[in-house]
Motif scaffolding. Structure first.
Motif, PDB file in Angstrom:
ATOM      1  N   VAL A 285       0.818  -1.210   0.000  1.00 11.04           N
ATOM      2  CA  VAL A 285       0.000   0.000   0.000  1.00 11.04           C
ATOM      3  C   VAL A 285       0.853   1.261   0.000  1.00 11.04           C
ATOM      4  O   VAL A 285       0.358   2.358   0.222  1.00 11.04           O
ATOM      5  N   SER A 286       2.140   1.113  -0.269  1.00 18.37           N
ATOM      6  CA  SER A 286       3.022   2.269  -0.442  1.00 18.37           C
ATOM      7  C   SER A 286       4.186   1.850  -1.325  1.00 18.37           C
ATOM      8  O   SER A 286       4.519   0.658  -1.420  1.00 18.37           O
ATOM      9  N   VAL A 287       4.818   2.829  -1.977  1.00 20.88           N
ATOM     10  CA  VAL A 287       5.982   2.524  -2.797  1.00 20.88           C
ATOM     11  C   VAL A 287       7.111   1.997  -1.927  1.00 20.88           C
ATOM     12  O   VAL A 287       7.837   1.077  -2.313  1.00 20.88           O
ATOM     13  N   ALA A 288       7.248   2.539  -0.726  1.00 23.34           N
ATOM     14  CA  ALA A 288       8.288   2.059   0.180  1.00 23.34           C
ATOM     15  C   ALA A 288       8.106   0.576   0.494  1.00 23.34           C
ATOM     16  O   ALA A 288       9.085  -0.187   0.561  1.00 23.34           O
ATOM     17  N   GLU A 289       6.856   0.144   0.679  1.00 25.47           N
ATOM     18  CA  GLU A 289       6.582  -1.276   0.934  1.00 25.47           C
ATOM     19  C   GLU A 289       6.971  -2.129  -0.257  1.00 25.47           C
ATOM     20  O   GLU A 289       7.526  -3.219  -0.105  1.00 25.47           O
ATOM     21  N   ILE A 290       6.672  -1.643  -1.451  1.00 33.15           N
ATOM     22  CA  ILE A 290       7.014  -2.387  -2.670  1.00 33.15           C
ATOM     23  C   ILE A 290       8.529  -2.566  -2.758  1.00 33.15           C
ATOM     24  O   ILE A 290       9.031  -3.663  -3.014  1.00 33.15           O
ATOM     25  N   LEU A 291       9.270  -1.475  -2.537  1.00 35.26           N
ATOM     26  CA  LEU A 291      10.722  -1.536  -2.633  1.00 35.26           C
ATOM     27  C   LEU A 291      11.301  -2.479  -1.584  1.00 35.26           C
ATOM     28  O   LEU A 291      12.206  -3.265  -1.864  1.00 35.26           O
ATOM     29  N   SER A 292      10.771  -2.404  -0.375  1.00 33.31           N
ATOM     30  CA  SER A 292      11.270  -3.253   0.702  1.00 33.31           C
ATOM     31  C   SER A 292      11.007  -4.733   0.412  1.00 33.31           C
ATOM     32  O   SER A 292      11.866  -5.590   0.652  1.00 33.31           O
ATOM     33  N   ALA A 293       9.833  -5.039  -0.126  1.00 35.74           N
ATOM     34  CA  ALA A 293       9.487  -6.428  -0.415  1.00 35.74           C
ATOM     35  C   ALA A 293      10.285  -6.990  -1.577  1.00 35.74           C
ATOM     36  O   ALA A 293      10.598  -8.189  -1.599  1.00 35.74           O
ATOM     37  N   ALA A 294      10.629  -6.137  -2.545  1.00 35.69           N
ATOM     38  CA  ALA A 294      11.334  -6.606  -3.735  1.00 35.69           C
ATOM     39  C   ALA A 294      12.848  -6.615  -3.559  1.00 35.69           C
ATOM     40  O   ALA A 294      13.558  -7.253  -4.331  1.00 35.69           O
ATOM     41  N   LYS A 295      13.341  -5.926  -2.540  1.00 39.69           N
ATOM     42  CA  LYS A 295      14.780  -5.743  -2.364  1.00 39.69           C
ATOM     43  C   LYS A 295      15.487  -7.061  -2.072  1.00 39.69           C
ATOM     44  O   LYS A 295      14.981  -7.909  -1.349  1.00 39.69           O
ATOM     45  N   THR A 296      16.671  -7.217  -2.655  1.00 36.23           N
ATOM     46  CA  THR A 296      17.585  -8.302  -2.311  1.00 36.23           C
ATOM     47  C   THR A 296      18.951  -7.688  -2.054  1.00 36.23           C
ATOM     48  O   THR A 296      19.202  -6.539  -2.421  1.00 36.23           O
ATOM     49  N   LYS A 297      19.846  -8.432  -1.454  1.00 36.70           N
ATOM     50  CA  LYS A 297      21.170  -7.877  -1.152  1.00 36.70           C
ATOM     51  C   LYS A 297      21.975  -7.602  -2.417  1.00 36.70           C
ATOM     52  O   LYS A 297      22.941  -6.844  -2.389  1.00 36.70           O
ATOM     53  N   ARG A 298      21.557  -8.180  -3.533  1.00 35.08           N
ATOM     54  CA  ARG A 298      22.324  -8.024  -4.764  1.00 35.08           C
ATOM     55  C   ARG A 298      22.077  -6.684  -5.446  1.00 35.08           C
ATOM     56  O   ARG A 298      22.925  -6.182  -6.154  1.00 35.08           O
ATOM     57  N   TYR A 299      20.882  -6.107  -5.231  1.00 32.05           N
ATOM     58  CA  TYR A 299      20.506  -4.914  -5.985  1.00 32.05           C
ATOM     59  C   TYR A 299      20.252  -3.735  -5.062  1.00 32.05           C
ATOM     60  O   TYR A 299      19.605  -3.862  -4.023  1.00 32.05           O
ATOM     61  N   ALA A 300      20.727  -2.575  -5.494  1.00 30.52           N
ATOM     62  CA  ALA A 300      20.540  -1.345  -4.728  1.00 30.52           C
ATOM     63  C   ALA A 300      19.108  -0.847  -4.880  1.00 30.52           C
ATOM     64  O   ALA A 300      18.429  -1.128  -5.876  1.00 30.52           O
ATOM     65  N   TYR A 301      18.654  -0.087  -3.870  1.00 31.53           N
ATOM     66  CA  TYR A 301      17.322   0.503  -3.939  1.00 31.53           C
ATOM     67  C   TYR A 301      17.166   1.383  -5.169  1.00 31.53           C
ATOM     68  O   TYR A 301      16.078   1.480  -5.739  1.00 31.53           O
ATOM     69  N   ALA A 302      18.242   2.055  -5.572  1.00 25.64           N
ATOM     70  CA  ALA A 302      18.139   2.974  -6.714  1.00 25.64           C
ATOM     71  C   ALA A 302      17.661   2.258  -7.967  1.00 25.64           C
ATOM     72  O   ALA A 302      16.883   2.807  -8.746  1.00 25.64           O
ATOM     73  N   ARG A 303      18.113   1.023  -8.158  1.00 30.04           N
ATOM     74  CA  ARG A 303      17.672   0.280  -9.342  1.00 30.04           C
ATOM     75  C   ARG A 303      16.180  -0.003  -9.272  1.00 30.04           C
ATOM     76  O   ARG A 303      15.457   0.139 -10.267  1.00 30.04           O
ATOM     77  N   LEU A 304      15.702  -0.404  -8.096  1.00 30.71           N
ATOM     78  CA  LEU A 304      14.279  -0.651  -7.935  1.00 30.71           C
ATOM     79  C   LEU A 304      13.467   0.626  -8.104  1.00 30.71           C
ATOM     80  O   LEU A 304      12.410   0.624  -8.749  1.00 30.71           O
ATOM     81  N   ARG A 305      13.964   1.735  -7.530  1.00 27.19           N
ATOM     82  CA  ARG A 305      13.245   3.009  -7.683  1.00 27.19           C
ATOM     83  C   ARG A 305      13.155   3.407  -9.149  1.00 27.19           C
ATOM     84  O   ARG A 305      12.124   3.927  -9.600  1.00 27.19           O
ATOM     85  N   ARG A 306      14.238   3.178  -9.891  1.00 24.19           N
ATOM     86  CA  ARG A 306      14.193   3.522 -11.316  1.00 24.19           C
ATOM     87  C   ARG A 306      13.162   2.671 -12.047  1.00 24.19           C
ATOM     88  O   ARG A 306      12.436   3.167 -12.919  1.00 24.19           O
ATOM     89  N   MET A 307      13.066   1.386 -11.713  1.00 26.35           N
ATOM     90  CA  MET A 307      12.080   0.538 -12.377  1.00 26.35           C
ATOM     91  C   MET A 307      10.664   1.007 -12.076  1.00 26.35           C
ATOM     92  O   MET A 307       9.792   1.029 -12.965  1.00 26.35           O
ATOM     93  N   VAL A 308      10.404   1.394 -10.828  1.00 33.13           N
ATOM     94  CA  VAL A 308       9.085   1.912 -10.465  1.00 33.13           C
ATOM     95  C   VAL A 308       8.811   3.219 -11.220  1.00 33.13           C
ATOM     96  O   VAL A 308       7.702   3.438 -11.735  1.00 33.13           O
ATOM     97  N   LEU A 309       9.813   4.088 -11.300  1.00 33.75           N
ATOM     98  CA  LEU A 309       9.625   5.355 -12.010  1.00 33.75           C
ATOM     99  C   LEU A 309       9.380   5.111 -13.488  1.00 33.75           C
ATOM    100  O   LEU A 309       8.495   5.737 -14.092  1.00 33.75           O
TER     101      LEU A 309
END
Length: 408
Positions: A285-309
């Motif tokens: 129910v928030s972008v922060a939740e999406i990023l946290s759930a999708a995050k792995t140690k291999r990938y930085a948050y910036a990559r996930l944020r770019r995909m969402v954007l």
């Protein structure tokens, strides 16, 4: 006369940026002209820019730059490698830039060029691939691969953000066989994405954090006068500050209407990251939740944020043209206007001072400006005052020209 290029975001412009401008002129000569390739309304970390692009460009020119050219959207919101390559393309295509100036923690161009050459060497891909199989982060594997090829005392330079970006600039210069020479100035002040330190240049992220927390006057006291003035004007008009959270429901709505194959197109179906994002978007129910759930140690948050954007903007890797198809000035002073005149003779691509001029160009250029126009309309939805978010602004707004009439 030398002309220095800089690849910037100015999100927002602060005293550290002024220091780089001043040091560049100290090293190259007081008459050095400065051309900036600047991100537009969205930035490389996968976020909305704090202020709209023409006003950030205006503040840059009022603070010491001479000409600001737009770094087109697909490059501005991509990986550090693609971001750097787009900036080098813009500066090279101008035909007037002689030097590329940037800040770095090491303060010397030679070791960064050596690292860049290593990363482009035929030995590097195999050295990296063997380490990626371990499941560790890309950054850690890259540094270990370079350590094996050049030694740990050189690879350690890849531990800091500005050195890493500087290496990407150098890679782009080498890859494109550019005649532009790298010039780096030792970075001083707060670390990238770091907290405020008394008596030091602030980081842009620390200033944004103050604004997000409502400490507006403290934040503005850390900005150059031109940047603070622009911010106050934009805030009074309901157009600042711009934060992604303001239109979070629009972001979530876009993600929930996408199919799994839509997500796969964002990352070209690699490594399962797109599936993790798709699954997270179904229930979060928030972008922060999406990023946290999708995050792995291999990938930085910036990559996930770019995909969402990219999802929000409707971009895919297929939308990145093979090369920057035009140059678009955002702001200029008298020196910048003279540079534009020279660029009309020397530039390798057309110069757009009026958005409507894109109609005279090829289909790739028209598609790119249409993407910019759509992205700008979506950007305005994050204005604090929705009444200020009229669409179509990209087709109406020309460059900010200080000290004279706009160019023809």
């Amino acid at each position: 006369m030398r002309t220095a290029g800089m690849i910037v975001e100015y999100n927002p412009l602060h005293s550290g940026h002024l220091y780089l401008l001043a040091q560049t002129r100290r090293l190259l000569g007081p008459d050095t002209a400065i051309v900036c390739a600047m991100s537009g309304n969205f930035v490389q970390r996968g976020d909305f820019a704090l202020l709209r692009k023409h006003q950030r460009a205006r503040a840059a020119v009022e603070s010491g730059a001479d000409l600001v050219l737009e770094l087109p959207l697909p490059w501005a919101v991509s990986s550090a490698e693609t971001f750097a390559d787009g900036g080098v393309q813009v500066l090279s295509a101008s035909g007037v830039v002689t030097d590329l100036a940037f800040g770095s923690e090491c303060g010397a161009a030679e070791p960064l060029m050596e690292l860049a050459a290593c990363l482009l060497s035929p030995e590097y891909p195999d050295a990296l691939r063997r380490r990626l199989d371990s499941g560790r982060s890309y950054a850690a594997c890259r540094q270990e691969a370079v350590s094996a090829l050049l030694g740990p005392e050189k690879a350690v330079l890849l531990e800091t953000a500005n050195n890493i970006l500087g290496v990407e600039y150098c890679k782009a210069l080498l890859r494109r066989r550019s005649s532009i020479r790298p010039l780096t100035v030792r970075r001083t002040g707060s670390v990238h994405d770091g907290a405020l330190e008394p008596g030091a240049h602030p980081s842009a992220s620390a200033i944004r954090a103050l604004l997000r927390d409502g400490e507006t006057e403290r934040a503005l006291s850390l900005l150059p006068p031109a940047m603070a003035k622009v911010y106050r004007e934009e805030a009074a008009a309901g157009r600042a500050p711009v934060f992604a959270e303001t239109c979070q429901r629009a972001l979530l709505a876009r993600l929930r209407t996408m199919t799994e194959s839509d997500f796969a197109a964002l990352d070209q179906g690699r490594e399962g990251l797109c599936r993790r994002l798709w699954e997270a978007s179904r229930s979060a129910v928030s972008v922060a939740e999406i990023l946290s759930a999708a995050k792995t140690k291999r990938y930085a948050y910036a990559r996930l944020r770019r995909m969402v954007l990219w999802a929000y903007l409707g971009l895919t890797p297929a939308d990145v043209p093979a090369a920057v198809p035009y140059l678009r000035p955002l702001a200029a002073n008298d020196t910048g206007r003279r540079l534009l005149s020279a660029m009309r003779r020397e530039a390798s691509v057309p110069i757009l001072t009026k958005p409507a001029d894109v109609r005279t160009l090829g289909p790739e250029a028209r598609r790119l400006l249409a993407l910019e126009a759509r992205a700008t309309d979506l950007y305005t939805l994050a204005y604090p005052a929705l009444s200020a978010a009229q669409g179509g602004g990209e087709w109406r707004e020309g460059p900010v020209i200080l000290g004279g009439p706009p160019p023809c």
